[in-house]
Design a protein around this motif. Structure first.
Motif, PDB file in Angstrom:
ATOM      1  N   PHE A  44       0.833  -1.201   0.000  1.00 40.94           N
ATOM      2  CA  PHE A  44       0.000   0.000   0.000  1.00 40.94           C
ATOM      3  C   PHE A  44       0.867   1.251   0.000  1.00 40.94           C
ATOM      4  O   PHE A  44       0.613   2.187  -0.753  1.00 40.94           O
ATOM      5  CB  PHE A  44      -0.931  -0.005   1.219  1.00 40.94           C
ATOM      6  N   GLY A  45       1.908   1.255   0.823  1.00 39.43           N
ATOM      7  CA  GLY A  45       2.808   2.410   0.876  1.00 39.43           C
ATOM      8  C   GLY A  45       3.479   2.688  -0.449  1.00 39.43           C
ATOM      9  O   GLY A  45       3.556   3.835  -0.891  1.00 39.43           O
ATOM     10  N   VAL A  46       3.955   1.649  -1.113  1.00 38.13           N
ATOM     11  CA  VAL A  46       4.600   1.822  -2.415  1.00 38.13           C
ATOM     12  C   VAL A  46       3.600   2.351  -3.432  1.00 38.13           C
ATOM     13  O   VAL A  46       3.867   3.335  -4.148  1.00 38.13           O
ATOM     14  CB  VAL A  46       5.234   0.496  -2.903  1.00 38.13           C
ATOM     15  N   LEU A  47       2.443   1.706  -3.518  1.00 37.72           N
ATOM     16  CA  LEU A  47       1.467   2.097  -4.542  1.00 37.72           C
ATOM     17  C   LEU A  47       0.949   3.516  -4.331  1.00 37.72           C
ATOM     18  O   LEU A  47       0.800   4.270  -5.301  1.00 37.72           O
ATOM     19  CB  LEU A  47       0.306   1.097  -4.571  1.00 37.72           C
ATOM     20  N   VAL A  51       1.364   6.759  -7.004  1.00 39.95           N
ATOM     21  CA  VAL A  51       0.227   7.532  -7.496  1.00 39.95           C
ATOM     22  C   VAL A  51       0.294   8.986  -7.019  1.00 39.95           C
ATOM     23  O   VAL A  51       0.143   9.924  -7.800  1.00 39.95           O
ATOM     24  CB  VAL A  51      -1.104   6.877  -7.067  1.00 39.95           C
ATOM     25  N   ASP A  52       0.520   9.180  -5.724  1.00 40.20           N
ATOM     26  CA  ASP A  52       0.442  10.522  -5.140  1.00 40.20           C
ATOM     27  C   ASP A  52       1.647  11.397  -5.451  1.00 40.20           C
ATOM     28  O   ASP A  52       1.505  12.607  -5.624  1.00 40.20           O
ATOM     29  CB  ASP A  52       0.275  10.440  -3.622  1.00 40.20           C
ATOM     30  N   LEU A  53       2.823  10.813  -5.507  1.00 39.75           N
ATOM     31  CA  LEU A  53       4.036  11.603  -5.721  1.00 39.75           C
ATOM     32  C   LEU A  53       4.515  11.584  -7.167  1.00 39.75           C
ATOM     33  O   LEU A  53       5.240  12.485  -7.574  1.00 39.75           O
ATOM     34  CB  LEU A  53       5.172  11.097  -4.817  1.00 39.75           C
ATOM     35  N   LEU A  63      11.570   6.815  -4.803  1.00 40.02           N
ATOM     36  CA  LEU A  63      10.615   5.997  -4.064  1.00 40.02           C
ATOM     37  C   LEU A  63      11.227   5.536  -2.739  1.00 40.02           C
ATOM     38  O   LEU A  63      10.589   5.625  -1.688  1.00 40.02           O
ATOM     39  CB  LEU A  63      10.181   4.808  -4.917  1.00 40.02           C
ATOM     40  N   ALA A  64      12.466   5.082  -2.777  1.00 39.10           N
ATOM     41  CA  ALA A  64      13.150   4.649  -1.549  1.00 39.10           C
ATOM     42  C   ALA A  64      13.246   5.806  -0.554  1.00 39.10           C
ATOM     43  O   ALA A  64      12.965   5.631   0.642  1.00 39.10           O
ATOM     44  CB  ALA A  64      14.543   4.117  -1.886  1.00 39.10           C
ATOM     45  N   THR A  65      13.607   6.977  -1.031  1.00 37.72           N
ATOM     46  CA  THR A  65      13.712   8.147  -0.161  1.00 37.72           C
ATOM     47  C   THR A  65      12.364   8.496   0.452  1.00 37.72           C
ATOM     48  O   THR A  65      12.263   8.763   1.653  1.00 37.72           O
ATOM     49  CB  THR A  65      14.272   9.345  -0.944  1.00 37.72           C
ATOM     50  N   ILE A 101       3.156   1.787 -11.493  1.00 40.03           N
ATOM     51  CA  ILE A 101       2.002   1.015 -11.061  1.00 40.03           C
ATOM     52  C   ILE A 101       1.333   0.407 -12.299  1.00 40.03           C
ATOM     53  O   ILE A 101       1.306   1.027 -13.361  1.00 40.03           O
ATOM     54  CB  ILE A 101       1.014   1.884 -10.239  1.00 40.03           C
ATOM     55  N   THR A 102       0.824  -0.796 -12.151  1.00 44.83           N
ATOM     56  CA  THR A 102       0.114  -1.462 -13.242  1.00 44.83           C
ATOM     57  C   THR A 102      -1.394  -1.272 -13.056  1.00 44.83           C
ATOM     58  O   THR A 102      -1.850  -0.776 -12.014  1.00 44.83           O
ATOM     59  CB  THR A 102       0.411  -2.969 -13.252  1.00 44.83           C
ATOM     60  N   ASP A 103      -2.161  -1.710 -14.050  1.00 43.54           N
ATOM     61  CA  ASP A 103      -3.619  -1.685 -13.911  1.00 43.54           C
ATOM     62  C   ASP A 103      -4.062  -2.533 -12.718  1.00 43.54           C
ATOM     63  O   ASP A 103      -4.962  -2.145 -11.976  1.00 43.54           O
ATOM     64  CB  ASP A 103      -4.292  -2.188 -15.191  1.00 43.54           C
TER      65      ASP A 103
END
Length: 146
Positions: A44-47, A51-53, A63-65, A101-103
Motif C-alpha cells: 500500500f505504501g509503495v502504490l 500515485v500521489d508523488l 521511491l526509496a527516499t 504502477i500497473t492496472d
C-alpha cells in the motif's frame, strides 16, 4: 539534556507507551488494508507513493527516499510486487530505474484507500478529542524537528 545512564520510570513508561501505540495502530491499519484489498502495508505504501508523488511512476531512488527505506529493502519489495503484477520496473538508462504502477496495482489500491482512511479514524483520530489531536500533532511536530 540529562546525562543519566538510565531512564527514570516515567521516561521508560513514556517510551514504552509511544512504541506500543505506534505498533498497535499500525497493525490495525495494515490488517484493515489487507482485509479490504489483499495488499500488505508495504505494498500500500509503495502504490500510494507512486500515485500521489509520481502520477503512477517514480524513479526507484526517489521511491526509496519517500519511504525512508534503503535501496536493498525497496528492491526486494518491488521484486515481490512485480511477481504479483502490481508494479513494473524498467531501466531508463544505466543508473535510473523507474517503478510504475500497473492496472492490477490500481485495481488493488481502490478498496485499500477508503479502508486506510476508515481504519486511521477508528484506531486513532476518533479515539481522541479535538484538543488531544491538536496537542498530539504539536508534540509530534516538535519531535520531528531536526
Amino acid at each position: 539534556m540529562t546525562s543519566s545512564a538510565r531512564l527514570t520510570p516515567t521516561e521508560l513508561a513514556l517510551w514504552h507507551q509511544f512504541k506500543l501505540v505506534g505498533e498497535k495502530v499500525n497493525a490495525a491499519v495494515e490488517r484493515d488494508i489487507l482485509a479490504a484489498s489483499e495488499l500488505t502495508g508495504a505494498e500500500f505504501g509503495v502504490l500510494t507513493r507512486l500515485v500521489d508523488l509520481g502520477d503512477g511512476a517514480l524513479r526507484q531512488g526517489e521511491l526509496a527516499t519517500s519511504m525512508r527505506w534503503n535501496k536493498s529493502r525497496l528492491s526486494h519489495q518491488i521484486t515481490r510486487m512485480e511477481k504479483r503484477g502490481l508494479v513494473t520496473r524498467a531501466a531508463e538508462d544505466s543508473s535510473v530505474v523507474t517503478v510504475r504502477i500497473t492496472d492490477a496495482g490500481e485495481r488493488a489500491l481502490r478498496p485499500a484507500r477508503p479502508a486506510h482512511a476508515e481504519s486511521i479514524r477508528a484506531n486513532l483520530t476518533e479515539k481522541l478529542t479535538e484538543g488531544q489531536r491538536s496537542a498530539l500533532a504539536s508534540a509530534f511536530a516538535v519531535l520531528l524537528e531536526d
